[in-house]
Design an enzyme around this catalytic site. Structure first.
Site, PDB file in Angstrom:
ATOM      1  N   PHE A 184      -7.031   4.958 -12.194  1.00 57.08           N
ATOM      2  CA  PHE A 184      -7.494   3.592 -11.960  1.00 57.08           C
ATOM      3  C   PHE A 184      -8.788   3.328 -12.704  1.00 57.08           C
ATOM      4  O   PHE A 184      -9.519   4.242 -13.094  1.00 57.08           O
ATOM      5  CB  PHE A 184      -7.655   3.315 -10.452  1.00 57.08           C
ATOM      6  CG  PHE A 184      -8.797   4.053  -9.797  1.00 57.08           C
ATOM      7  CD1 PHE A 184     -10.052   3.462  -9.680  1.00 57.08           C
ATOM      8  CD2 PHE A 184      -8.624   5.336  -9.296  1.00 57.08           C
ATOM      9  CE1 PHE A 184     -11.110   4.132  -9.070  1.00 57.08           C
ATOM     10  CE2 PHE A 184      -9.662   6.015  -8.682  1.00 57.08           C
ATOM     11  CZ  PHE A 184     -10.915   5.413  -8.575  1.00 57.08           C
ATOM     12  N   CYS A 185      -9.056   2.044 -12.916  1.00 54.24           N
ATOM     13  CA  CYS A 185     -10.285   1.583 -13.549  1.00 54.24           C
ATOM     14  C   CYS A 185     -10.540   0.163 -13.060  1.00 54.24           C
ATOM     15  O   CYS A 185      -9.942  -0.269 -12.078  1.00 54.24           O
ATOM     16  CB  CYS A 185     -10.176   1.654 -15.071  1.00 54.24           C
ATOM     17  SG  CYS A 185      -8.796   0.703 -15.748  1.00 54.24           S
ATOM     18  N   THR A 186     -11.390  -0.587 -13.720  1.00 55.92           N
ATOM     19  CA  THR A 186     -11.754  -1.919 -13.236  1.00 55.92           C
ATOM     20  C   THR A 186     -10.584  -2.889 -13.283  1.00 55.92           C
ATOM     21  O   THR A 186     -10.235  -3.527 -12.288  1.00 55.92           O
ATOM     22  CB  THR A 186     -12.922  -2.491 -14.061  1.00 55.92           C
ATOM     23  OG1 THR A 186     -13.977  -1.540 -14.096  1.00 55.92           O
ATOM     24  CG2 THR A 186     -13.425  -3.793 -13.447  1.00 55.92           C
ATOM     25  N   GLY A 188      -7.504  -2.179 -15.417  1.00 49.39           N
ATOM     26  CA  GLY A 188      -6.245  -1.589 -15.813  1.00 49.39           C
ATOM     27  C   GLY A 188      -6.179  -1.017 -17.206  1.00 49.39           C
ATOM     28  O   GLY A 188      -5.320  -0.190 -17.500  1.00 49.39           O
ATOM     29  N   ILE A 213      -8.805  -1.991 -10.109  1.00 53.40           N
ATOM     30  CA  ILE A 213      -9.494  -2.226  -8.836  1.00 53.40           C
ATOM     31  C   ILE A 213      -9.506  -3.712  -8.477  1.00 53.40           C
ATOM     32  O   ILE A 213      -9.320  -4.081  -7.311  1.00 53.40           O
ATOM     33  CB  ILE A 213     -10.946  -1.696  -8.900  1.00 53.40           C
ATOM     34  CG1 ILE A 213     -10.948  -0.177  -9.135  1.00 53.40           C
ATOM     35  CG2 ILE A 213     -11.712  -2.027  -7.622  1.00 53.40           C
ATOM     36  CD1 ILE A 213     -12.310   0.360  -9.540  1.00 53.40           C
TER      37      ILE A 213
END
Length: 259
Positions: A184-186, A188, A213
């Protein structure tokens, strides 16, 4: 109480662009005409954008963008603020829309499997995936972003830039064997490249969190997440309700997409 009337969007799309410089000229003119501010990154591998402005103008920009078949499937994540979080409008052509320095990873040729926010929440609720495998979340963001907030128990390799991810993965790959990994990241983009690389290196149960997220917050709230989400503009951090919170206490970062 201040009116929250500035629409902020972030989105990306991996798609082959043979003419990113020509696309740059068109998008720069369109964004300026609509009085938008933010950053658009273009490369042969696609587009990555963060924009803010009046809602009707932001959505007009997106609608025009989607008329181009290369960007037809782009799906922005939305949040609101009381003030414009960007100082100017920048449209740049780069070598990669998110720098990994690993040329065999080409998302435009095929995505890694994605998992929806509701499914991730359910897996974390029950402690395993639908096949009974243990689930781990892997944070692919920079260390100062992780310090602002992350999923409970997420793997954090203390990256200072995303191009360090391939080396970190090789050092820790054995720890991920036999587990279902949700990167995961901010928004995608980083976790998509990360998931492709993990599969390329032989991990057989890897997913990217669809929309990152911000989409998780939008769809299921803050379940299993602690803290806020760092964003690369003057808002700095958003809570699980996508509302601006106090500035992150970690080291400051430039107001631009991570690269």
């Amino acid at each position: 109480m201040r009116r929250v009337n500035v629409l902020n969007i972030s989105c990306y799309r991996f798609v082959e662009l043979s003419d990113p410089h020509a696309v740059r000229e068109a998008l720069q003119a369109r964004a300026v005409a609509l009085e938008l501010k933010g950053t658009v990154l273009l490369a042969h591998e696609g587009i990555n954008l963060f924009l803010a402005g009046r809602a009707e103008q932001v959505r007009a920009f997106v609608a025009q963008l989607q008329e181009d078949r290369r960007f037809a499937g782009i799906a922005p994540k939305e949040s609101w603020s009381a003030t414009q979080p960007f100082k100017k409008m920048l449209v740049k052509v780069k070598g990669e829309i998110i720098r990994m320095n690993h040329p065999t990873v080409r998302p435009a040729e095929g995505r890694a499997p994605a998992v929806a926010a509701a499914t991730v929440k359910r897996w974390l609720d029950q402690g395993h995936d639908d096949s009974g495998r243990p689930v781990v979340t892997l944070d692919t963001r920079n260390d100062f972003e992780v310090d602002a907030g992350s999923f409970e128990g997420a793997i954090d390799w203390r990256l200072t830039k995303f191009s360090e991810f391939p080396q970190a993965l090789r050092a820790h790959q054995a720890d991920l064997q036999g587990k279902t990994v949700v990167s995961f990241c901010t928004g995608g983009i980083r976790c998509e490249k990360a998931a492709i690389l993990m599969r390329e290196l032989g991990l057989d149960s890897v997913y990217q969190l669809e929309g990152g997220i911000l989409k998780y917050f939008e769809e299921v709230g803050g379940a299993h997440y602690r803290g806020d989400c760092f964003v690369f503009d003057e808002r700095r951090t958003l809570d699980a309700g996508l509302q601006v919170t106090a500035p992150a206490t970690a080291a400051p970062a430039p107001a631009r997409p991570p690269g």
